[in-house]
Design a protein around this motif. Structure first.
Motif, PDB file in Angstrom:
ATOM      1  N   UNK A   1     -33.193  12.331 -76.765  1.00  0.00           N
ATOM      2  CA  UNK A   1     -34.475  12.155 -77.462  1.00  0.00           C
ATOM      3  C   UNK A   1     -34.804  10.679 -77.599  1.00  0.00           C
ATOM      4  N   UNK A   2     -36.038  10.315 -77.274  1.00  0.00           N
ATOM      5  CA  UNK A   2     -36.487   8.936 -77.422  1.00  0.00           C
ATOM      6  C   UNK A   2     -36.119   8.043 -76.251  1.00  0.00           C
ATOM      7  N   UNK A   3     -35.397   8.592 -75.272  1.00  0.00           N
ATOM      8  CA  UNK A   3     -35.085   7.822 -74.069  1.00  0.00           C
ATOM      9  C   UNK A   3     -33.708   7.180 -74.101  1.00  0.00           C
ATOM     10  N   UNK A   4     -33.416   6.441 -73.030  1.00  0.00           N
ATOM     11  CA  UNK A   4     -32.075   5.893 -72.796  1.00  0.00           C
ATOM     12  C   UNK A   4     -31.650   4.901 -73.877  1.00  0.00           C
ATOM     13  N   UNK A   5     -32.599   4.092 -74.367  1.00  0.00           N
ATOM     14  CA  UNK A   5     -32.260   3.091 -75.385  1.00  0.00           C
ATOM     15  C   UNK A   5     -31.712   3.778 -76.640  1.00  0.00           C
ATOM     16  N   UNK A   6     -32.403   4.841 -77.064  1.00  0.00           N
ATOM     17  CA  UNK A   6     -31.959   5.604 -78.240  1.00  0.00           C
ATOM     18  C   UNK A   6     -30.618   6.290 -77.958  1.00  0.00           C
ATOM     19  N   UNK A   7     -30.494   6.824 -76.746  1.00  0.00           N
ATOM     20  CA  UNK A   7     -29.261   7.540 -76.386  1.00  0.00           C
ATOM     21  C   UNK A   7     -28.062   6.591 -76.414  1.00  0.00           C
TER      22      UNK A   7
END
Ligand SMILES: [Zn+2]
Length: 548
Positions: free
Chosen positions: A308-314
């Motif tokens: 959720x929220x893309x790679x940066x969040x992951x």
């Protein structure tokens, strides 16, 4: 006498009108008589797309259309193709592709060289959001193939609310509905979803049903990469059917399969769910590619909540030891439930940071990188590759009996799930080079799973009927002259999982809108047109509108 003269003149007029309509009247131009036909195909066995047994006739083509079927003299045509010993079929219609980047490779050579003349893209929840612009680009950048697109839920959702793991607000829902409506009015042929991907996976059924209702108003179809093709595949089929019944539109289940080893052999049940819905009056169809391996991103193996929220969040979540532990445990459990002992079924197709990984399995790569290949290390390797930007993958997760059972079903069409390919260092799924011809060579000629006529029907008239291409997919007078000519005794795929960048053999000629695009090599012709759905605001309701 007077009466007789009048009769003759009327008869003459009628004859002229009929022959002009059928395209056989020589047109005088500049003192010379121009041939009645631009192109003539003689001596072929016609498999016309209907499923009927082959027959023999000549095909006269004029102005991009099949102008006449019957005896035609070569003297009446500018160019003649002798199809002796060959099959002449409608050009294949591939309803499940991912060719958003087709304007970079407008020859679409991998498709043309397996006989495909029409593509439907925008599948699995990802499409151009501006459909008018996407299809309109064909004017500046002509294509060798005809092109249609779906408007995709994932792309629309991302536009309205990013990649958040939550329900849309009423305003965001309105925005999504407006985008789908605009897409349909600009000529999309339906709505697609990809319910294992970000952000499609965060949508509940009612959100999709609301958007499907918009597509339904414009005569669209609902094409879905379902929420599960593995352990919850039956629930996923039920959800797809429910959306079709509640929104009132036809359902196309994309790349129909069972990818959980524990459920191998269950296709009588899954196909049964589709048959039951059809018996209730819902138009449900499916498509498949002719392989026991699938292909998608590496990140589809990771839990949805993590992404959720893309790679940066992951990456932030993965830096938290407790969350990382949870990811590893969920992936271990998922693997166990699917019946695979480890990730040796998962092969890398393309990994940007290290091309030496291409063509190797996660198990092999883990051993190479980490010295050990237990499941936990394999999962750590997957996470590391995901954090480094991800990879395209090939998953050997299906069972041959299931593939064949799906293929025999009358409502199954043949579709590649491929993008436009070019020769490079990647090791992609071979379906992009071989899908249609593999059916014709391997499943029709070698295994005799289905007849040649039925295989062609699944590649031509069935897709045309399902997606509303009313004047394509059959060899009929008045239909668009999209044709594929091949030798049924030699036609076959050459692309393998190890060496996928190989064109098929046995295809001799491919014609798009009356122009030869392939004949002993690509001709460079770009006769493709945009195929727009019923919602196209400038078009007449109920018809597909073709235009450049
Ligand atoms: Zn898909």
């Amino acid at each position: 006498m007077h009466l007789l003269l009048r009769f003759f003149s009327i008869a003459l007029f009628v004859t002229v009108v009929i022959t002009a309509w059928s395209g056989s009247t020589p047109h005088a131009s500049g003192g010379r008589v121009a041939p009645a036909f631009d192109l003539l195909i003689t001596n072929g066995r016609i498999v016309d797309g209907s499923g009927n047994p082959w027959f023999r006739t000549d095909i006269g083509i004029k102005d991009g259309r099949i102008a006449r079927l019957g005896r035609i003299s070569p003297a009446d045509a500018t160019k003649t193709i002798d199809a002796r010993g060959q099959i002449v079929a409608p050009g294949f219609i591939d309803v499940h592709t991912h060719v958003e980047s087709i304007y970079n490779l407008p020859a679409a050579e991998n498709f043309i060289r397996m006989g495909v003349t029409t593509l439907v893209t925008g599948n699995c929840g990802t499409s151009a959001v501006d459909v008018a612009r996407f299809l309109g680009r064909m004017k500046e950048k002509p294509l060798a193939v005809n092109l249609a697109t779906l408007i995709a839920h994932g792309s629309v959702r991302r536009e309205a609310m990013g990649s958040d793991d939550r329900a849309p607000t009423p305003d965001e829902m309105k925005k999504m509905e407006a985008l789908v409506e605009q897409g349909m009015r600009d000529g999309a042929v339906g709505l697609s979803t990809g319910l294992i991907y970000v952000p499609g996976t965060y949508a509940k059924t009612d959100e999709i049903t609301s958007l499907a209702r918009v597509a339904a108003r414009y005569g669209g179809i609902y094409a879905t990469h379902m929420r599960s093709e593995g352990e919850r595949v039956a629930d996923a089929i039920r959800e797809s059917i429910q959306i079709g019944e509640q929104a009132g539109l036809p359902v196309e289940i994309s790349h129909f399969k069972i990818s959980s080893k524990k459920l191998w052999g269950q296709t009588p049940m899954t196909l049964g769910l589709v048959r039951e819905a059809r018996a209730r009056g819902l138009m449900v169809t499916v498509d498949q590619y002719a392989y026991t391996a699938s292909s998608t991103s590496l990140e589809s193996r990771l839990p949805g909540w993590l992404r959720a929220g893309g790679l940066v969040e992951a990456r932030k979540r993965l830096a938290d030891p407790a969350m990382r532990e949870r990811v590893i445990n969920e992936m271990k459990d998922g693997l166990k439930r699917s019946g695979f002992k480890d990730f040796s079924y998962a092969m890398v197709a393309s990994y940007g940071p290290d091309h030496s990984f291409n063509g190797k399995s996660i198990a092999e790569i883990t051993k190479q990188v980490r010295g050990k290949k237990d499941v936990k290390n394999q999962i750590e390797q997957i996470i590391a590759m995901y954090e480094a930007g991800g990879a395209g993958m090939v998953y050997h997760g299906m069972n041959e009996d299931d593939v064949q059972r799906i293929m025999r079903e009358p409502f199954t069409m043949i579709a590649s799930d491929s993008g436009v390919r070019q020769q490079d260092e990647s090791v992609p799924h071979p379906r992009g080079y071989g899908n249609n011809v593999r059916v014709l060579g391997h499943y029709v000629r070698e295994l005799q799973i289905i007849s040649l006529e039925d295989a062609i029907r699944k590649m031509t008239s069935l897709p045309a009927q399902t997606f509303g291409f009313r004047d394509r997919g059959m060899v009929r007078e008045g239909f668009a002259a999209d044709l594929t000519i091949f030798d049924d005794k030699t036609v076959g795929d050459r692309a393998t999982f190890e060496k996928p960048h190989q064109y098929p053999v046995g295809l001799t000629c491919v014609i798009v809108n009356g122009e030869v695009v392939f004949e002993d090599g690509m001709t460079g012709a770009r006769p493709g047109v945009a195929l727009r759905g019923q919602g196209y605001s400038l078009g007449s309701a109920g018809n597909n509108v073709s235009s450049n």
